[in-house]
Design a protein around this motif. Structure first.
Motif, PDB file in Angstrom:
ATOM      1  N   ALA A   1       0.842  -1.197   0.000  1.00  0.00           N
ATOM      2  CA  ALA A   1       0.000   0.000   0.000  1.00  0.00           C
ATOM      3  C   ALA A   1       0.874   1.242   0.000  1.00  0.00           C
ATOM      4  O   ALA A   1       1.997   1.239   0.496  1.00  0.00           O
ATOM      5  CB  ALA A   1      -0.921   0.011   1.215  1.00  0.00           C
TER       6      ALA A   1
ATOM      7  N   ALA B   1       0.330   5.595   0.770  1.00  0.00           N
ATOM      8  CA  ALA B   1      -0.621   6.532   1.355  1.00  0.00           C
ATOM      9  C   ALA B   1       0.026   7.895   1.567  1.00  0.00           C
ATOM     10  O   ALA B   1       1.248   8.006   1.733  1.00  0.00           O
ATOM     11  CB  ALA B   1      -1.148   6.010   2.694  1.00  0.00           C
TER      12      ALA B   1
ATOM     13  N   GLY C   1      -5.381   9.967   1.260  1.00  0.00           N
ATOM     14  CA  GLY C   1      -5.597   9.229   0.027  1.00  0.00           C
ATOM     15  C   GLY C   1      -4.631   8.060  -0.003  1.00  0.00           C
ATOM     16  O   GLY C   1      -3.504   8.158   0.483  1.00  0.00           O
ATOM     17  N   ALA C   2      -5.039   6.935  -0.580  1.00  0.00           N
ATOM     18  CA  ALA C   2      -4.183   5.753  -0.565  1.00  0.00           C
ATOM     19  C   ALA C   2      -4.535   4.819  -1.712  1.00  0.00           C
ATOM     20  O   ALA C   2      -5.602   4.931  -2.339  1.00  0.00           O
ATOM     21  CB  ALA C   2      -4.319   5.011   0.765  1.00  0.00           C
ATOM     22  N   TYR C   3      -3.604   3.911  -1.989  1.00  0.00           N
ATOM     23  CA  TYR C   3      -3.874   2.766  -2.854  1.00  0.00           C
ATOM     24  C   TYR C   3      -3.393   1.529  -2.128  1.00  0.00           C
ATOM     25  O   TYR C   3      -2.294   1.519  -1.555  1.00  0.00           O
ATOM     26  CB  TYR C   3      -3.155   2.863  -4.198  1.00  0.00           C
ATOM     27  CG  TYR C   3      -3.399   1.630  -5.044  1.00  0.00           C
ATOM     28  CD1 TYR C   3      -4.553   1.524  -5.812  1.00  0.00           C
ATOM     29  CD2 TYR C   3      -2.506   0.557  -5.022  1.00  0.00           C
ATOM     30  CE1 TYR C   3      -4.805   0.383  -6.559  1.00  0.00           C
ATOM     31  CE2 TYR C   3      -2.754  -0.590  -5.775  1.00  0.00           C
ATOM     32  CZ  TYR C   3      -3.910  -0.672  -6.532  1.00  0.00           C
ATOM     33  OH  TYR C   3      -4.169  -1.801  -7.256  1.00  0.00           O
ATOM     34  N   ALA C   4      -4.199   0.476  -2.121  1.00  0.00           N
ATOM     35  CA  ALA C   4      -3.831  -0.753  -1.413  1.00  0.00           C
ATOM     36  C   ALA C   4      -4.149  -1.968  -2.266  1.00  0.00           C
ATOM     37  O   ALA C   4      -5.172  -2.018  -2.963  1.00  0.00           O
ATOM     38  CB  ALA C   4      -4.567  -0.840  -0.087  1.00  0.00           C
ATOM     39  N   ASP C   5      -3.258  -2.938  -2.198  1.00  0.00           N
ATOM     40  CA  ASP C   5      -3.455  -4.247  -2.826  1.00  0.00           C
ATOM     41  C   ASP C   5      -3.180  -5.259  -1.719  1.00  0.00           C
ATOM     42  O   ASP C   5      -2.030  -5.575  -1.423  1.00  0.00           O
ATOM     43  CB  ASP C   5      -2.497  -4.434  -3.992  1.00  0.00           C
ATOM     44  CG  ASP C   5      -2.803  -5.686  -4.801  1.00  0.00           C
ATOM     45  OD1 ASP C   5      -3.133  -6.718  -4.189  1.00  0.00           O
ATOM     46  OD2 ASP C   5      -2.690  -5.640  -6.039  1.00  0.00           O
TER      47      ASP C   5
ATOM     48  N   GLN D   1      -8.249  -4.951  -3.844  1.00  0.00           N
ATOM     49  CA  GLN D   1      -7.634  -3.731  -4.337  1.00  0.00           C
ATOM     50  C   GLN D   1      -8.574  -2.578  -4.031  1.00  0.00           C
ATOM     51  O   GLN D   1      -9.783  -2.672  -4.258  1.00  0.00           O
ATOM     52  CB  GLN D   1      -7.374  -3.833  -5.843  1.00  0.00           C
ATOM     53  CG  GLN D   1      -6.383  -4.930  -6.212  1.00  0.00           C
ATOM     54  CD  GLN D   1      -6.169  -5.040  -7.703  1.00  0.00           C
ATOM     55  OE1 GLN D   1      -6.734  -4.287  -8.484  1.00  0.00           O
ATOM     56  NE2 GLN D   1      -5.345  -6.000  -8.102  1.00  0.00           N
TER      57      GLN D   1
ATOM     58  N   VAL E   1      -8.918   1.963  -3.480  1.00  0.00           N
ATOM     59  CA  VAL E   1      -8.409   3.330  -3.518  1.00  0.00           C
ATOM     60  C   VAL E   1      -9.268   4.155  -2.563  1.00  0.00           C
ATOM     61  O   VAL E   1     -10.292   4.719  -2.960  1.00  0.00           O
ATOM     62  CB  VAL E   1      -8.456   3.922  -4.938  1.00  0.00           C
ATOM     63  CG1 VAL E   1      -7.857   5.337  -4.946  1.00  0.00           C
ATOM     64  CG2 VAL E   1      -7.707   3.030  -5.913  1.00  0.00           C
TER      65      VAL E   1
ATOM     66  N   SER F   1     -14.329   4.670  -1.197  1.00  0.00           N
ATOM     67  CA  SER F   1     -13.307   3.783  -1.730  1.00  0.00           C
ATOM     68  C   SER F   1     -13.850   2.987  -2.901  1.00  0.00           C
ATOM     69  O   SER F   1     -14.939   2.416  -2.820  1.00  0.00           O
ATOM     70  CB  SER F   1     -12.798   2.816  -0.654  1.00  0.00           C
ATOM     71  OG  SER F   1     -11.753   2.017  -1.172  1.00  0.00           O
ATOM     72  N   TRP F   2     -13.087   2.983  -3.985  1.00  0.00           N
ATOM     73  CA  TRP F   2     -13.294   2.000  -5.047  1.00  0.00           C
ATOM     74  C   TRP F   2     -12.717   0.685  -4.558  1.00  0.00           C
ATOM     75  O   TRP F   2     -11.609   0.635  -4.023  1.00  0.00           O
ATOM     76  CB  TRP F   2     -12.582   2.454  -6.313  1.00  0.00           C
ATOM     77  CG  TRP F   2     -12.514   1.389  -7.371  1.00  0.00           C
ATOM     78  CD1 TRP F   2     -13.463   1.082  -8.284  1.00  0.00           C
ATOM     79  CD2 TRP F   2     -11.423   0.476  -7.603  1.00  0.00           C
ATOM     80  NE1 TRP F   2     -13.048   0.030  -9.080  1.00  0.00           N
ATOM     81  CE2 TRP F   2     -11.793  -0.359  -8.681  1.00  0.00           C
ATOM     82  CE3 TRP F   2     -10.183   0.274  -7.006  1.00  0.00           C
ATOM     83  CZ2 TRP F   2     -10.974  -1.367  -9.173  1.00  0.00           C
ATOM     84  CZ3 TRP F   2      -9.352  -0.725  -7.478  1.00  0.00           C
ATOM     85  CH2 TRP F   2      -9.733  -1.531  -8.555  1.00  0.00           C
TER      86      TRP F   2
ATOM     87  N   ASN G   1     -18.483  -0.396  -4.416  1.00  0.00           N
ATOM     88  CA  ASN G   1     -17.813   0.791  -3.908  1.00  0.00           C
ATOM     89  C   ASN G   1     -18.392   1.193  -2.558  1.00  0.00           C
ATOM     90  O   ASN G   1     -19.561   0.939  -2.258  1.00  0.00           O
ATOM     91  CB  ASN G   1     -17.949   1.949  -4.893  1.00  0.00           C
ATOM     92  CG  ASN G   1     -17.166   1.704  -6.166  1.00  0.00           C
ATOM     93  OD1 ASN G   1     -16.317   0.823  -6.221  1.00  0.00           O
ATOM     94  ND2 ASN G   1     -17.453   2.475  -7.197  1.00  0.00           N
TER      95      ASN G   1
END
Length: 397
Positions: free
Chosen positions: A120, A122, A140-144, A167, A169, A193-194, A217
């Motif tokens: 991730a 952030a 804001g972040a992106y996580a897998d 996954q 966002v 979050s998507w 979502n």
């Protein structure tokens, strides 16, 4: 979404870093600190001769380089990353003859990676608009992430572990207004979050209701009330924090389904002596409506894997004892324990599993003038031992 992004979202709890009474002089009431060049900064505390980052943070626009060591069993048991936290302390202000500590501005950038290929990135900021008495948080972040969830008791195969890749966002927004007494605040928050959730197995026993939740979502609008008179947010020695949060998801504002979630919490710090601090945590959560299974409340304690014990309702209680010793009380030992339950109906409370954990750890006073302690905790529970890197307090919310 659950606390899938627990490691990322934990920074949102970095509320006011409150200067202790004997260190108010470190940041003058009427002016900003005199900022020094890095070559002028000392990392040795003149009070006791120990390593300390107070001058670096207060007088050099410095940051706390938090090493993110991930030991959460739910994401592989080990991982790492980096999360520099930039802290700009602010002096206390006087109101009606009383002095009230003020929140600093905090900026965070970070990334993590774990052994089960969870990763991730952030970025976020916490700040205040003092002239209007407003506090805000933005993330804001992106996580897998790869996480295990467990089938509910009514499933064909109850309590069956299933691994998913998620996954996401997420975006988090928070705005609150301090009341006339700045210990009280009311406000709103928004979580969007998507989400793309994929099972990492071919299993016929997956509950049918779960498949509806795979791509959904999240859009939650909430109201927040807080009372907070703790003497320090990172590692409190005295005071109490009470928080109530109610969030609502609806397809009208982009949610995948209609549901409501409420949370109530209390953190109470009682100084037995100048060196011995007793702390109590009480927390309850409730979920109503058609929520995705991965958003259900779960027992969140040291020694308990994330999302392992879920239900529409959760309740837990923890106690922690901390004893400070050494010159300037630079070192601490910690002992803790807790009990919790997760259940779907009130009449299931007695039959629900009692989740427990207990353990011990130590702390080092890394930033004396801001009262920030760091250390390691080792915990044990129903699912075996685990260890944790702690920055400030494990109960930071």
């Amino acid at each position: 979404m659950k606390k899938l992004l627990f490691v990322i979202f934990c920074f949102l709890s970095l509320g006011p870093i409150q200067l202790r009474a004997d260190d108010v002089a470190a940041v003058k009431k009427t002016e900003k600190p005199h900022y020094k060049s890095w070559s002028e900064i000392s990392f040795i505390d003149p009070v006791d001769g120990y390593f300390d980052m107070s001058e670096f943070i207060i007088n050099a626009h410095g940051f706390v380089p938090i090493p993110v060591i991930i030991t959460e069993p739910a994401v592989g048991g080990f991982g790492g990353g980096v999360a520099p936290v930039f802290i700009d302390p602010k002096p206390p202000v006087e109101k009606d003859g009383k002095m009230y500590p003020q929140s600093p501005d905090i900026t965070l950038l970070g990334g993590i990676y774990t052994l089960n290929n969870t990763w991730a990135l952030a970025a976020g900021r916490i700040g205040t608009i003092q002239e209007y008495g407003l506090k805000y948080k933005v993330l804001g972040a992106y996580a897998d992430a790869n996480l295990d969830f467990y089938t509910p008791p009514e499933s064909i195969v109850p309590d069956h572990k299933m691994e998913f890749n998620i996954q996401a966002v997420p975006v988090y927004l928070y705005l609150a207004k301090q009341l006339h007494d700045p210990r009280f605040s009311v406000g709103m928050d928004y979580v969007y979050s998507w989400i793309d959730l994929k099972p990492k197995f071919a299993d016929p026993n997956i509950p049918d209701s779960w498949e509806h939740d795979f791509k959904q979502n999240m859009s939650l609008i909430g109201g927040v009330f807080e009372f907070d008179n703790r003497d320090n947010t990172f590692t409190p020695n005295s005071g109490i924090k009470i928080a109530v949060n109610a969030r609502f998801s609806d397809t009208l504002w982009g949610g995948g389904s209609d549901f409501q979630k409420t949370e109530e919490s209390m953190y109470w710090y009682l100084p037995v002596t100048d060196s011995w601090i007793t702390a109590l945590r009480l927390e309850t959560q409730q979920m109503f409506g058609d929520a995705p299974f991965y958003l259900k409340p779960f027992i969140d304690m040291r020694g308990v894997p994330m999302a392992r014990y879920q239900g529409d309702y959760t309740a837990l209680a923890e106690i922690e004892e901390r004893y400070d010793f050494g010159k300037s009380k630079r070192w601490s030992v910690v002992a803790f324990g807790g009990l919790g339950k997760a259940f779907d109906e009130f009449n299931q409370f007695d039959d629900a599993k009692t989740v427990y954990s207990y353990g011990a750890g130590f702390r080092y006073l890394l930033v004396r003038k801001l009262g920030i302690r760091v250390g390691i905790d080792v915990a044990n529970g129903r699912d075996g031992p685990a260890w944790y890197i702690v920055f400030g307090s494990n109960w930071a919310r």
